[in-house]
Design an enzyme around this catalytic site. Structure first.
Site, PDB file in Angstrom:
ATOM      1  N   LYS A  95      22.908 -20.419  51.356  1.00 33.83           N
ATOM      2  CA  LYS A  95      21.755 -20.965  50.629  1.00 33.83           C
ATOM      3  C   LYS A  95      20.442 -20.846  51.401  1.00 33.83           C
ATOM      4  O   LYS A  95      19.389 -20.718  50.796  1.00 33.83           O
ATOM      5  CB  LYS A  95      21.999 -22.426  50.257  1.00 33.83           C
ATOM      6  N   GLU A 117      16.427 -30.491  42.782  1.00 32.29           N
ATOM      7  CA  GLU A 117      17.480 -31.480  42.682  1.00 32.29           C
ATOM      8  C   GLU A 117      18.598 -31.030  43.603  1.00 32.29           C
ATOM      9  O   GLU A 117      18.645 -29.880  44.031  1.00 32.29           O
ATOM     10  CB  GLU A 117      18.010 -31.570  41.243  1.00 32.29           C
ATOM     11  N   SER A 385      31.085 -17.814  51.920  1.00 30.70           N
ATOM     12  CA  SER A 385      29.713 -18.275  51.660  1.00 30.70           C
ATOM     13  C   SER A 385      29.273 -19.460  52.509  1.00 30.70           C
ATOM     14  O   SER A 385      28.085 -19.640  52.743  1.00 30.70           O
ATOM     15  CB  SER A 385      29.553 -18.610  50.180  1.00 30.70           C
TER      16      SER A 385
HETATM   17  C1  LIG Z   1      26.264 -23.878  46.649  1.00 33.21           C
HETATM   18  C2  LIG Z   1      27.382 -23.111  47.199  1.00 33.21           C
HETATM   19  C3  LIG Z   1      28.078 -22.149  46.424  1.00 33.21           C
HETATM   20  C4  LIG Z   1      27.827 -21.931  44.969  1.00 33.21           C
HETATM   21  O1  LIG Z   1      26.586 -21.377  44.656  1.00 33.21           O
HETATM   22  P1  LIG Z   1      26.434 -19.868  44.147  1.00 33.21           P
HETATM   23  O2  LIG Z   1      25.030 -19.855  43.639  1.00 33.21           O
HETATM   24  O3  LIG Z   1      27.433 -19.643  43.067  1.00 33.21           O
HETATM   25  O4  LIG Z   1      26.654 -18.985  45.287  1.00 33.21           O
HETATM   26  C5  LIG Z   1      29.066 -21.391  47.047  1.00 33.21           C
HETATM   27  N1  LIG Z   1      29.380 -21.570  48.342  1.00 33.21           N
HETATM   28  C6  LIG Z   1      28.742 -22.488  49.112  1.00 33.21           C
HETATM   29  C7  LIG Z   1      29.158 -22.626  50.522  1.00 33.21           C
HETATM   30  C8  LIG Z   1      27.735 -23.283  48.573  1.00 33.21           C
HETATM   31  O5  LIG Z   1      27.122 -24.191  49.345  1.00 33.21           O
END
Ligand SMILES: *Cc1c(COP(=O)(O)O)cnc(C)c1O
Length: 401
Positions: A95, A117, A385
């Site tokens: 993010k 938010e 992610s």
């Molecule tokens: C917020 C989040 C997601 C989901 O958001 P996407 O916009 O679908 O990528 C996925 N993995 C992590 C670690 C997150 O914090």
């Protein structure tokens, strides 16, 4: 040199085929058009691109490495699993990539405040971090129920100097936080920027957030090619709104030999209404939050209740580009249940010493499901992610560890 323009989509009106667009009232359309114009300008400004590239390197710690999960692959006895380590970024997830972009854009546009938010607090922390760095006031709206549940993130948001606005109306969770943040934004769209947390919302956000995230796939494609002399057979990522997935996929869209897989949360089962968030697998085309996209709804315009063990994935809409990529068949969307996610969370922790975010564990779980059915020289690249520090206590309690 890094540039954030890559894919030829969307069209000038923000459409990916029939999806996307700007389903907003006229005064808000003007504000969106101003953002789109400013964004078009910064994509051409070398100073802006250089500043972002420098922050990616020195602040986020990019490029994030690709790790070959050798022990896990050996145990599964099939394809090789490789992890793109977005969990190693500053603040622990992908993010920060788009939050930095949005904060820099807000500064470039002379905005006086950035508003957003947050549900579990991940977007709030990443945005508060980026705003602290860039030096722009930040206001995070969060449901009172979530505030009580997500203490470490609430504390971080406050330490980082953002204003935390508790939202007590209705169920006091994410939906009410969105409504509240949006109302505050509408009081002065000229001076404020609403920083959307994924590839969703009205144009230009799905494009802009994608472009800021596309660094993930650009790096991964180059790293994989350099190390293995070829591209992976599969690239997979979890899909909530879809930002980390599109960030990975964008670099591979033209590579016909690379199969792309988006992994949605089937929660407690897609046959249980309200207990999953598999928007692309089970939903149908509709409208939500200023865009056309696949949606899960109870009636036209009434979003369905959704659930996932990973709070970052429980959203009843999905990015318009994902909706389009599903229809044209370029990306295949699969579901993973809460239980499979937990299994993958524990397996990766114990076999590789990497505690993944529950969101990311969905993509790992899909790879673990298919790896045994594939030959040993087949390569699956998974976008990890984020890291699972935020989920560790919850999982430990759930499993009695
Ligand atoms: C917020 C989040 C997601 C989901 O958001 P996407 O916009 O679908 O990528 C996925 N993995 C992590 C670690 C997150 O914090």
């Amino acid at each position: 040199m890094t540039t954030t323009t890559f894919a030829p989509m969307p069209d000038a009106n923000g459409f990916f085929g029939p999806y996307g667009g700007q389903l907003v009232p006229p005064h808000l359309k003007q504000a969106m058009d101003d953002i789109a114009a400013a964004y078009a300008e910064v994509t051409k400004r070398q100073d802006f691109q250089d500043e972002l590239a420098q922050l990616f390197a020195d602040y986020v710690g990019r490029p994030s490495p690709i790790f070959h999960a050798r022990r896990l692959s050996d145990q599964l006895g099939g394809a090789q699993i490789h992890l793109k380590r977005e969990d190693l970024n500053h603040t622990g997830a992908h993010k920060i990539n788009h939050c930095l972009g949005e904060a820099l854009l807000a500064k470039f546009m002379g905005k006086k405040k950035v508003i957003a938010e947050t549900g579990a607090g991940q977007h709030g922390v990443a945005l508060a971090t980026a705003c602290a760095l860039v030096g722009i006031p930040c206001e995070i709206h969060m449901g009172q129920v979530d505030i009580e549940k997500e203490h470490p993130n609430v504390t971080k948001i406050r330490i980082l100097g953002a204003t935390l606005v508790p939202v007590t109306r209705g169920a006091a969770t994410l939906k009410e936080a969105v409504d509240n943040a949006f109302e505050e934004y509408l009081t002065n769209p000229t001076d404020y920027l609403y920083a959307i947390g994924s590839v969703v919302g009205p144009h230009p956000f799905p494009m802009m957030v994608r472009d800021f995230q596309s660094i993930v796939g650009r790096e991964a494609r180059e790293q994989f090619q350099a190390k293995h002399g070829k591209l992976p057979d599969y690239a997979a990522a979890c899909v909530g709104g879809g930002s980390n997935a599109i960030g990975l996929f964008t670099a591979f869209l033209q590579d016909a030999g690379v199969k792309l897989v988006g992994v949605e949360p089937s929660g407690e089962g897609v046959d249980k209404p309200g207990r999953h968030a598999a928007t692309l697998s089970v939903g149908k085309p509709g409208e939500i939050h200023g865009m056309k996209c696949y949606v899960l709804e109870d009636a036209p315009g009434v979003p369905a209740a959704v659930h996932s063990i990973a709070s970052g994935l429980d959203y009843p809409g999905v990015g318009p580009q994902h909706s389009y990529l599903k229809d044209i068949g370029r990306v295949q969307y699969e579901g993973v249940t809460d239980q499979e996610c937990l299994d993958a969370f524990m397996r990766l922790s114990r076999v590789e010493g990497i505690i993944p975010a529950l969101e990311s564990a969905h993509a790992v779980a899909w790879a673990m499901r298919v790896a045994p059915t594939l030959p040993k020289d087949c390569n699956i690249l998974v976008n990890l992610s984020g890291r699972g520090d935020k989920d560790a206590d919850y999982v430990a309690k759930l499993l009695g560890i």
